[in-house]
Design a protein around this motif. Structure first.
Motif, PDB file in Angstrom:
ATOM      1  N   CYS A 166       0.889  -1.134   0.029  1.00 46.38           N
ATOM      2  CA  CYS A 166       0.112   0.113   0.048  1.00 46.38           C
ATOM      3  C   CYS A 166       0.847   1.331   0.021  1.00 46.38           C
ATOM      4  N   CYS A 177       1.433  -0.039  -5.275  1.00 42.72           N
ATOM      5  CA  CYS A 177      -0.091  -0.074  -4.670  1.00 42.72           C
ATOM      6  C   CYS A 177      -1.047  -1.393  -5.024  1.00 42.72           C
ATOM      7  N   CYS A 192       1.328   4.682  -8.771  1.00 46.79           N
ATOM      8  CA  CYS A 192       0.239   5.550  -8.786  1.00 46.79           C
ATOM      9  C   CYS A 192       0.870   6.748  -9.564  1.00 46.79           C
ATOM     10  N   CYS A 228      -1.526   6.267  -2.824  1.00 50.54           N
ATOM     11  CA  CYS A 228      -2.128   5.026  -2.480  1.00 50.54           C
ATOM     12  C   CYS A 228      -2.801   4.959  -1.108  1.00 50.54           C
ATOM     13  N   CYS A 263      -5.825  -1.932  -1.509  1.00 50.92           N
ATOM     14  CA  CYS A 263      -5.146  -0.511  -1.722  1.00 50.92           C
ATOM     15  C   CYS A 263      -5.489  -0.235  -3.063  1.00 50.92           C
ATOM     16  N   CYS A 270      -4.975   3.633  -5.896  1.00 52.06           N
ATOM     17  CA  CYS A 270      -4.452   4.693  -6.223  1.00 52.06           C
ATOM     18  C   CYS A 270      -5.752   6.107  -6.133  1.00 52.06           C
TER      19      CYS A 270
END
Length: 62
Positions: free
Chosen positions: A25, A30, A37, A43, A57, A59
């Motif tokens: 995460c 992510c 991301c 994230c 998790c 973005c």
């Protein structure tokens, strides 16, 4: 005991959905697919910030 394929799939899905997410995460790794991301994105835990209720998790722009 005999189970149909759909019963086994349903049982597997129910078990996985009850398991706590412990995967990555961070903005550079992510979620389960290890997504990077976009610049400026975070994230974030989904759907809850409480680790016991987290399912993954993703973005997010904020």
């Amino acid at each position: 005991m005999w189970f149909s394929k759909s019963s086994i799939c349903l049982l597997t899905f129910a078990t996985l959905s009850l398991a706590q997410y412990t995967g990555p995460c961070s903005p550079s790794n992510c979620g389960a697919d290890g997504r990077v991301c976009r610049r400026g994105w975070l994230c974030v835990p989904w759907p809850h910030t409480d680790p016991a209720l987290r399912q993954g998790c993703t973005c997010s722009l904020g």
